[in-house]
Design a protein around this motif. Structure first.
Motif, mmCIF file in Angstrom:
data_model
loop_
_atom_site.group_PDB
_atom_site.id
_atom_site.type_symbol
_atom_site.label_atom_id
_atom_site.label_comp_id
_atom_site.label_asym_id
_atom_site.label_seq_id
_atom_site.Cartn_x
_atom_site.Cartn_y
_atom_site.Cartn_z
ATOM 1 N N ILE A 1 61.205 22.681 26.525
ATOM 2 C CA ILE A 1 62.180 22.705 25.433
ATOM 3 C C ILE A 1 61.637 23.648 24.371
ATOM 4 C CG2 ILE A 1 61.151 20.653 24.348
ATOM 5 C CD1 ILE A 1 63.995 19.959 23.320
ATOM 6 N N VAL A 2 62.513 24.428 23.786
ATOM 7 C CA VAL A 2 62.117 25.386 22.758
ATOM 8 C C VAL A 2 61.797 24.628 21.467
ATOM 9 C CG1 VAL A 2 62.794 27.428 21.438
ATOM 10 C CG2 VAL A 2 63.604 27.139 23.794
ATOM 11 N N THR A 3 60.724 25.041 20.800
ATOM 12 C CA THR A 3 60.331 24.412 19.536
ATOM 13 C C THR A 3 60.174 25.479 18.455
ATOM 14 O OG1 THR A 3 57.954 24.554 20.014
ATOM 15 C CG2 THR A 3 59.116 22.557 20.714
ATOM 16 N N LEU A 4 60.284 25.039 17.215
ATOM 17 C CA LEU A 4 60.094 25.894 16.048
ATOM 18 C C LEU A 4 58.736 25.586 15.438
ATOM 19 C CD1 LEU A 4 63.686 25.353 14.774
ATOM 20 C CD2 LEU A 4 62.734 27.636 15.103
ATOM 21 N N VAL A 5 57.927 26.625 15.237
ATOM 22 C CA VAL A 5 56.580 26.461 14.698
ATOM 23 C C VAL A 5 56.497 27.212 13.376
ATOM 24 C CG1 VAL A 5 54.117 26.804 15.097
ATOM 25 C CG2 VAL A 5 55.641 26.303 17.028
ATOM 26 N N ARG A 6 56.309 26.470 12.296
ATOM 27 C CA ARG A 6 56.292 27.088 10.969
ATOM 28 C C ARG A 6 54.941 27.746 10.694
ATOM 29 N NH1 ARG A 6 58.760 24.574 5.452
ATOM 30 N NH2 ARG A 6 60.002 23.492 7.036
ATOM 31 N N ALA A 7 54.991 28.965 10.195
ATOM 32 C CA ALA A 7 53.764 29.677 9.831
ATOM 33 C C ALA A 7 53.242 29.131 8.500
ATOM 34 C CB ALA A 7 54.046 31.167 9.719
ATOM 35 N N PRO A 8 51.919 29.021 8.354
ATOM 36 C CA PRO A 8 51.365 28.558 7.085
ATOM 37 C C PRO A 8 51.564 29.610 5.998
ATOM 38 C CG PRO A 8 49.612 29.287 8.554
ATOM 39 C CD PRO A 8 50.885 29.327 9.353
ATOM 40 N N GLY A 9 51.478 29.166 4.747
ATOM 41 C CA GLY A 9 51.600 30.102 3.635
ATOM 42 C C GLY A 9 52.827 29.845 2.798
ATOM 43 N N PRO A 10 52.942 30.558 1.686
ATOM 44 C CA PRO A 10 54.044 30.314 0.746
ATOM 45 C C PRO A 10 55.411 30.766 1.254
ATOM 46 C CG PRO A 10 52.731 32.200 0.047
ATOM 47 C CD PRO A 10 51.993 31.579 1.196
ATOM 48 N N GLY A 11 55.461 31.810 2.055
ATOM 49 C CA GLY A 11 56.732 32.282 2.590
ATOM 50 C C GLY A 11 57.185 31.415 3.750
ATOM 51 N N TYR A 12 58.461 31.552 4.128
ATOM 52 C CA TYR A 12 58.963 30.756 5.241
ATOM 53 C C TYR A 12 59.210 31.630 6.460
ATOM 54 C CZ TYR A 12 61.903 28.109 8.360
ATOM 55 O OH TYR A 12 62.394 27.502 9.493
ATOM 56 N N HIS A 13 58.626 31.224 7.585
ATOM 57 C CA HIS A 13 58.921 31.857 8.871
ATOM 58 C C HIS A 13 58.553 30.886 9.979
ATOM 59 C CE1 HIS A 13 59.400 34.749 12.080
ATOM 60 N NE2 HIS A 13 58.190 34.433 12.520
ATOM 61 N N CYS A 14 59.405 30.822 11.008
ATOM 62 C CA CYS A 14 59.114 30.002 12.181
ATOM 63 C C CYS A 14 59.113 30.880 13.433
ATOM 64 C CB CYS A 14 60.152 28.892 12.349
ATOM 65 S SG CYS A 14 59.735 27.360 11.485
ATOM 66 N N SER A 15 58.080 30.719 14.239
ATOM 67 C CA SER A 15 58.050 31.353 15.549
ATOM 68 C C SER A 15 58.549 30.341 16.578
ATOM 69 C CB SER A 15 56.634 31.825 15.888
ATOM 70 O OG SER A 15 55.740 30.716 15.868
ATOM 71 N N LEU A 16 58.784 30.814 17.788
ATOM 72 C CA LEU A 16 59.314 29.956 18.845
ATOM 73 C C LEU A 16 58.280 29.748 19.939
ATOM 74 C CD1 LEU A 16 62.908 31.493 19.196
ATOM 75 C CD2 LEU A 16 62.147 29.625 17.710
ATOM 76 N N GLU A 17 58.175 28.515 20.391
ATOM 77 C CA GLU A 17 57.302 28.178 21.510
ATOM 78 C C GLU A 17 58.060 27.245 22.444
ATOM 79 O OE1 GLU A 17 53.578 26.622 20.173
ATOM 80 O OE2 GLU A 17 53.036 28.457 19.086
ATOM 81 N N VAL A 18 57.438 26.915 23.561
ATOM 82 C CA VAL A 18 58.033 25.960 24.509
ATOM 83 C C VAL A 18 57.000 24.899 24.841
ATOM 84 C CG1 VAL A 18 58.937 25.642 26.843
ATOM 85 C CG2 VAL A 18 59.658 27.613 25.503
ATOM 86 N N VAL A 19 57.415 23.637 24.807
ATOM 87 C CA VAL A 19 56.545 22.547 25.233
ATOM 88 C C VAL A 19 57.236 21.796 26.365
ATOM 89 C CG1 VAL A 19 55.506 22.297 22.954
ATOM 90 C CG2 VAL A 19 57.466 20.889 23.559
ATOM 91 N N SER A 20 56.458 21.064 27.144
ATOM 92 C CA SER A 20 57.017 20.322 28.267
ATOM 93 C C SER A 20 57.981 19.250 27.795
ATOM 94 C CB SER A 20 55.891 19.675 29.069
ATOM 95 O OG SER A 20 56.412 18.796 30.066
ATOM 96 N N LEU A 21 59.034 19.076 28.547
ATOM 97 C CA LEU A 21 60.001 18.019 28.245
ATOM 98 C C LEU A 21 59.357 16.638 28.281
ATOM 99 C CD1 LEU A 21 62.943 19.524 30.275
ATOM 100 C CD2 LEU A 21 63.071 18.922 27.837
ATOM 101 N N ALA A 22 58.318 16.500 29.077
ATOM 102 C CA ALA A 22 57.618 15.224 29.167
ATOM 103 C C ALA A 22 57.007 14.828 27.829
ATOM 104 C CB ALA A 22 56.530 15.297 30.235
ATOM 105 N N GLU A 23 56.704 15.838 26.990
ATOM 106 C CA GLU A 23 56.093 15.577 25.690
ATOM 107 C C GLU A 23 57.116 15.240 24.613
ATOM 108 O OE1 GLU A 23 52.785 15.470 25.201
ATOM 109 O OE2 GLU A 23 52.673 15.734 27.374
ATOM 110 N N VAL A 24 58.399 15.432 24.918
ATOM 111 C CA VAL A 24 59.445 15.267 23.909
ATOM 112 C C VAL A 24 60.415 14.138 24.243
ATOM 113 C CG1 VAL A 24 61.377 16.425 22.765
ATOM 114 C CG2 VAL A 24 59.289 17.704 23.294
ATOM 115 N N ALA A 25 60.781 14.015 25.516
ATOM 116 C CA ALA A 25 61.786 13.037 25.925
ATOM 117 C C ALA A 25 61.377 11.611 25.542
ATOM 118 C CB ALA A 25 62.006 13.128 27.436
ATOM 119 N N ASN A 26 62.323 10.879 24.951
ATOM 120 C CA ASN A 26 62.139 9.475 24.595
ATOM 121 C C ASN A 26 61.055 9.237 23.546
ATOM 122 O OD1 ASN A 26 64.137 8.544 26.532
ATOM 123 N ND2 ASN A 26 62.620 9.010 28.115
ATOM 124 N N LYS A 27 60.790 10.260 22.742
ATOM 125 C CA LYS A 27 59.849 10.115 21.628
ATOM 126 C C LYS A 27 60.598 10.413 20.337
ATOM 127 C CE LYS A 27 55.710 11.299 24.310
ATOM 128 N NZ LYS A 27 56.366 11.371 25.610
#
Length: 400
Positions: free
Chosen positions: A331-357
């Motif tokens: 599943i695609v996830t949004l990863v926020r970059a540290p710092g005062p400005g706002y930006h999110c990069s995209l990553e993918v994690v296993s569905l097993a880590e997300v489903a039913n949580k």
């Protein structure tokens, strides 16, 4: 190993949002750009459409329609709440094979992630090559391993705008109708309710109290909070989560709560504001008015967050890139970059880590009393929601 050539299917599931179609547009546009993808099918009303072989031909939609989805609310394919069972597995495999579907994208939240995970495991155990990359969507903002979920920023913007404006209405009424309760969506989490605090422009502005499921409040404490706020300014605006609790596992005003459960066994929420209104009227003698925006919270395009619209489109495109690139499941996830400005990069994690949580509102996002979001939450949410322009003003109370 080369990219597998085959057809792609995409579906939408759960409650619609103002940006779920933006994700659909991203999926379609990226699929059209990939030579490995043949036909592009849309499940009519989610996984049930796959079971019934009810498909919409997305490749042959006019370009203007596909682009126009980016600014169209609702769920263009139709949505569903359907819990898969093992009895559905053989039928699903038959349909996938019959239509040579090798890429599958399901746009949805927690329960939809579980559906995607089941489909990925089914294909893998059957030796059928299927790339399942889910696209996140939920106004509840409760998916784990992602900074936030597409759909949340726009719904949060609605809550903030509604709180700001109903707050001015309540301030104007003053002692005539001094208490306003805004009941906000959120099955078990307070992310959306906390967004009401973004309405505050200056100290003393509404909301004055914010109650979320993660921080239970006793009846006694609730009465004390409201009485104190009323003494201070002669009116009180409360943002109340539909899932607010009196104690862990006990809904505030349990007797007022609906008894129905949905397809996935989740108990329906609601009734808490009616209970609190009755309580405040009876114990404090205050007139209480209720605002229950219900599904307006997730469906008003006029309240769409610019960040949300763009990110929803990006995650749709990314899901297809990942699937065609060889990702078997995720599943695609949004990863926020540290710092005062706002930006999110995209990553993918296993569905097993997300489903039913479920991702709960962190402790540090609410004050010690448990009745108002902290600056840390505001810093988290404000870039997602955007400015609530124009700023409001008040007349000076200088007498003539």
């Amino acid at each position: 190993m080369g990219k597998v050539k085959g057809n792609l299917v995409v579906g939408q599931s759960g409650g619609p949002t103002v940006v779920i179609n933006s994700s659909l547009s991203g999926v379609i546009q990226e699929a059209m750009a990939q030579s490995a993808v043949g036909e592009i099918y849309g499940m009519y009303r989610g996984i049930r459409g796959l079971l019934k072989e009810e498909f919409i031909d997305l490749r042959r939609q006019p370009a203007g329609v596909v682009e126009g989805l980016r600014h169209t609310p609702g769920a263009a394919l139709g949505t569903v709440r359907y819990k898969l069972s093992e009895a559905d597995y053989d039928r699903i495999l038959d349909v996938l094979k019959k239509h040579n579907i090798r890429y599958l994208h399901y746009i949805g939240g927690n329960d939809s992630s579980d559906t995607s995970w089941q489909l990925a495991r089914l294909a893998a155990s059957s030796g059928y090559e299927l790339h399942v990359v889910a696209v996140p969507k939920t106004v509840d903002n409760d998916l784990v391993h992602t900074d936030h979920c597409p759909g949340y920023p726009s719904a949060a913007r609605f809550v903030a705008m509604a709180t700001r404006d109903t707050g001015r209405d309540t301030e104007a009424m003053g002692p005539e109708s001094p208490v306003k309760i805004l009941e906000v969506m959120g099955r078990n989490t307070g992310w959306l309710t906390a967004a009401a605090a973004l309405a505050r422009q200056e100290e003393g502005d509404p909301p004055h109290l914010v109650y979320v499921p993660e921080r239970p409040v006793s009846v006694e404490q609730l009465l004390q909070d409201v009485e104190r706020c009323y003494r201070e300014r002669e009116y009180v605006v409360i943002a109340m989560s539909e899932g607010a609790q009196e104690s862990a596992g006990k809904t505030l005003g349990e007797a007022f709560a609906p008894k129905e459960v949905d397809t996935f066994g989740h108990r329906m929420k609601g009734g808490v504001s009616d209970f609190v209104a009755t309580l405040l009227s009876g114990k404090l003698g205050l007139k209480v008015r209720l605002d229950k925006p219900n599904y307006l919270q997730r469906s008003l395009m006029v309240c769409a967050s610019a960040v949300d619209l763009e990110e929803a489109f990006r995650v749709g495109k990314e899901a297809v890139k990942q699937a065609v690139g060889g990702c078997a499941e995720g599943i695609v996830t949004l990863v926020r970059a540290p710092g005062p400005g706002y930006h999110c990069s995209l990553e993918v994690v296993s569905l097993a880590e997300v489903a039913n949580k479920e991702k709960m509102l962190p402790v540090e996002f609410m004050n010690e009393a448990g009745n108002y979001p902290t600056a840390a939450f505001l810093d988290y949410a404000r870039p997602l929601v955007g400015a609530l322009a124009p700023p409001y003003v008040r007349l000076s109370r200088a007498t003539a």
